[in-house]
Motif scaffolding. Structure first.
Motif, mmCIF file in Angstrom:
data_model
loop_
_atom_site.group_PDB
_atom_site.id
_atom_site.type_symbol
_atom_site.label_atom_id
_atom_site.label_comp_id
_atom_site.label_asym_id
_atom_site.label_seq_id
_atom_site.Cartn_x
_atom_site.Cartn_y
_atom_site.Cartn_z
ATOM 1 N N VAL A 20 0.965 -1.363 -0.222
ATOM 2 C CA VAL A 20 0.110 0.039 0.069
ATOM 3 C C VAL A 20 0.783 1.194 -0.017
ATOM 4 N N GLN A 21 1.877 1.346 0.759
ATOM 5 C CA GLN A 21 2.921 2.406 0.760
ATOM 6 C C GLN A 21 3.423 2.431 -0.419
ATOM 7 N N SER A 22 3.873 1.498 -1.162
ATOM 8 C CA SER A 22 4.687 1.653 -2.398
ATOM 9 C C SER A 22 3.415 2.208 -3.464
ATOM 10 N N TYR A 23 2.491 1.622 -3.461
ATOM 11 C CA TYR A 23 1.268 2.158 -4.630
ATOM 12 C C TYR A 23 1.138 3.595 -4.356
ATOM 13 N N LEU A 24 1.223 4.375 -3.133
ATOM 14 C CA LEU A 24 0.881 5.499 -2.867
ATOM 15 C C LEU A 24 2.084 6.391 -3.246
ATOM 16 N N LEU A 25 3.212 5.791 -3.179
ATOM 17 C CA LEU A 25 4.506 6.640 -3.459
ATOM 18 C C LEU A 25 5.003 6.424 -4.810
ATOM 19 N N LEU A 26 4.565 5.271 -5.626
ATOM 20 C CA LEU A 26 4.546 5.406 -6.996
ATOM 21 C C LEU A 26 3.646 6.459 -7.675
ATOM 22 N N SER A 27 2.398 6.459 -7.087
ATOM 23 C CA SER A 27 1.336 7.284 -7.664
ATOM 24 C C SER A 27 1.833 8.761 -7.824
ATOM 25 N N ARG A 28 2.623 9.037 -6.445
ATOM 26 C CA ARG A 28 3.282 10.508 -6.441
ATOM 27 C C ARG A 28 4.527 10.746 -7.253
ATOM 28 N N LEU A 29 5.183 9.741 -7.421
ATOM 29 C CA LEU A 29 6.683 9.651 -8.131
ATOM 30 C C LEU A 29 6.475 9.670 -9.582
ATOM 31 N N ASN A 30 5.477 8.896 -10.070
ATOM 32 C CA ASN A 30 4.827 8.623 -11.486
ATOM 33 C C ASN A 30 6.326 8.535 -12.190
ATOM 34 N N PRO A 31 6.878 7.197 -11.930
ATOM 35 C CA PRO A 31 8.413 6.994 -12.534
ATOM 36 C C PRO A 31 7.867 6.259 -14.030
ATOM 37 N N ASP A 32 8.904 6.317 -14.982
ATOM 38 C CA ASP A 32 8.860 5.675 -16.313
ATOM 39 C C ASP A 32 8.988 4.166 -15.993
ATOM 40 N N VAL A 33 10.038 3.895 -15.345
ATOM 41 C CA VAL A 33 10.388 2.499 -14.982
ATOM 42 C C VAL A 33 10.623 2.483 -13.602
ATOM 43 N N VAL A 34 10.648 1.186 -13.117
ATOM 44 C CA VAL A 34 10.995 0.636 -11.750
ATOM 45 C C VAL A 34 12.093 -0.457 -11.963
#
Length: 390
Positions: free
Chosen positions: A94-108
Motif C-alpha cells: 500500500v505504501q509503495s502504491y501511494l509512493l509510485l502514484s506520487r513519483l510517477n516513474p517511467d520505469v521501476v
C-alpha cells in the motif's frame, strides 16, 4: 529499489551513474527498507545525480538452507515471524502504491532484496514497467515472483543458471564500480603501502566476512594466523563490526597482522593489494574479485543457499577454492592448508584468478542502464500509440 545488504545497493549506484550519461534529464528515487536506510543514504551520496531516498515496510520469508522443512515448520518463533512479515508486505505494498502514484516513474528497477516485493507488486498494479536484475546464480524468491511481470531481466551469471524467459533475459554480469580492475605490480605495491604493509614482497591475504563479519571465518583465521605469519604471509583481517572487540585480545600482536573493523572507503584498493582473498559467497563481491582477477577462497554462509550455489558454480569452473563453515570450524587447519597451497603454487593461484576473471563483465552497469532506457522508450512508444503493454 534494493536493500538488505550492500550487494543490493552498490550495483544500483553504478547503474545510476551510467544512466546519467545516457539521459541529461534523469530523475532518480531509491526505495529501500528502513534497516538499510542509513547505508543507502551514504552510498547514494556518491551518485552522479541527486537521488531521493524513500523507505517502505517489507518482510521476508525465512527459509534456511540445510535445515529440513519439517524442522523449520516446528520452529514456532520463526513461523510467527514469517506470519508477521506477511502483514508487513501488505502494508508495504500500500505504501509503495501511494509512493509510485506520487513519483510517477517511467520505469521501476528492482536490484534485489525482499524490499523489492511490495514495490514490484505496486508497480505491476499501476502498469509501470519493471526491470529486474539477479546477481546470484540461484534466483531468490522475490525475483522469482517479480520475473512473471518483468519487461526485461538482467542476470549476473550465464542464462543456463536461471529459469527466466529467455526472450526478455540477458546475461549482463553484476554492475560494479569501474575502479575494480586488474592491478599491475606497481598498483598492487602502492595499495599495499596504503594498507601499511611494510614488506611489499610478502604474500598478502585479505580476509573479509561481510559488513557484520563471519564468526567461523574470524575464529579460524585468528587460530591459524601464527602459523601463517611464521611462514612469511601478511594478513589484513577485516572482522566486521560485530566481532572486532572480541577478537582484539585474541589476535596476534605482529607487524604483519592488521586487524580492521570495517572498510568504509577504498575497498577496491584493499582488495587490489591482496594476493589471496578469503570471502563469503556474495555474488556482487565475487564479481568485484573477478574484475580484479584475484585468487579467492570462498566460504559461503551455510544457511544462505544463494551463496552456496554461487560458490558451487565458481568451484566447478575452477575459479575459486571452496571450503565450508563446518570444515573450518571443525578443523581450522583446512583453511591454513588452502592458503599455503596457493602461496606455494603461484601457477595454481594464477589459474584460479584467470578463471575467475572470465566471469568479469566490465560493461555490466552500462548494459543494465541500456535495458532500463530501452524499456522506458518502449513504454513511451506504447503510450503514444494508445496501448499499454505493461
Amino acid at each position: 529499489m534494493g536493500g538488505g545488504s550492500g550487494g543490493h545497493v552498490t550495483p544500483v549506484l553504478a547503474v545510476i551513474n551510467e544512466l546519467n550519461t545516457l539521459d541529461p534529464d534523469l530523475r532518480v528515487s531509491f526505495i529501500c527498507d528502513k534497516a538499510f536506510e542509513s547505508q543507502s543514504r551514504g552510498l547514494m551520496e556518491h551518485a552522479a545525480v541527486k537521488v531521493k531516498i524513500y523507505t517502505v515496510m517489507a518482510g521476508k520469508l525465512r527459509r534456511y538452507h540445510g535445515i529440513p522443512l519439517w524442522k523449520q515448520l516446528f520452529d514456532l518463533p520463526t513461523v510467527f515471524k514469517n506470519i508477521h512479515d506477511v502483514f508487513k508486505v501488505i502494508v508495504g505494498t500500500v505504501q509503495s502504491y501511494l509512493l509510485l502514484s506520487r513519483l510517477n516513474p517511467d520505469v521501476v528497477f528492482a536490484k534485489g532484496g525482499y524490499v523489492c516485493l511490495p514495490v514490484g507488486i505496486a508497480a505491476r498494479v499501476k502498469g509501470i514497467p519493471l526491470v529486474i536484475h539477479d546477481s546470484d546464480t540461484r534466483p531468490g524468491l522475490t525475483n522469482k515472483i517479480l520475473s512473471r511481470w518483468a519487461a526485461r531481466i538482467g542476470t549476473g551469471a550465464p542464462l543456463q543458471n536461471y529459469s527466466y524467459p529467455k526472450d526478455i533475459s540477458k546475461y549482463v554480469g553484476v554492475p560494479i564500480h569501474e575502479e575494480f580492475h586488474p592491478f599491475d605490480q606497481k598498483e598492487q605495491h602502492a595499495a599495499k603501502e596504503m594498507l601499511g604493509i611494510s614488506d611489499l614482497t610478502k604474500p598478502l591475504v585479505v580476509v573479509t566476512g561481510g559488513g557484520l563479519g563471519a564468526k567461523s571465518i574470524n575464529d579460524a583465521v585468528v587460530e591459524i594466523a601464527p602459523d601463517l605469519l611464521k611462514s612469511g604471509v601478511a594478513l589484513y583481517h577485516i572482522t566486521g563490526k560485530r566481532h572486532y572487540k572480541s577478537l582484539e585480545s585474541k589476535a596476534p600482536k605482529h607487524a604483519d597482522y592488521h586487524l580492521v573493523q570495517f572498510v568504509y572507503k577504498d575497498m577496491a584498493q584493499v582488495l587490489g593489494a591482496a594476493d589471496i582473498v578469503i570471502a563469503r559467497g556474495s555474488a556482487t563481491f565475487l564479481q568485484e574479485l573477478a574484475a580484479l582477477q584475484k585468487a579467492v577462497i570462498v566460504i559461503p554462509a551455510e544457511h544462505l543457499s544463494d551463496q552456496v550455489k554461487n560458490a558451487a558454480v565458481f568451484e566447478q569452473a575452477e575459479a575459486a577454492v571452496v571450503l565450508s563453515d563446518a570444515t573450518i570450524t571443525r578443523r581450522p587447519a583446512a583453511l591454513l592448508d588452502a592458503i599455503e597451497q596457493l602461496v606455494s603454487e603461484p601457477a595454481e593461484a594464477h589459474h584460479i584468478a584467470a578463471q575467475l576473471h572470465t566471469f568479469a563483465r566490465p560493461h555490466a552497469a552500462a548494459d543494465v542502464a541500456a535495458l532500463i532506457v530501452e524499456t522506458a522508450a518502449s513504454r513511451k512508444k506504447s503510450v503514444e500509440n494508445g496501448s499499454e503493454p505493461f
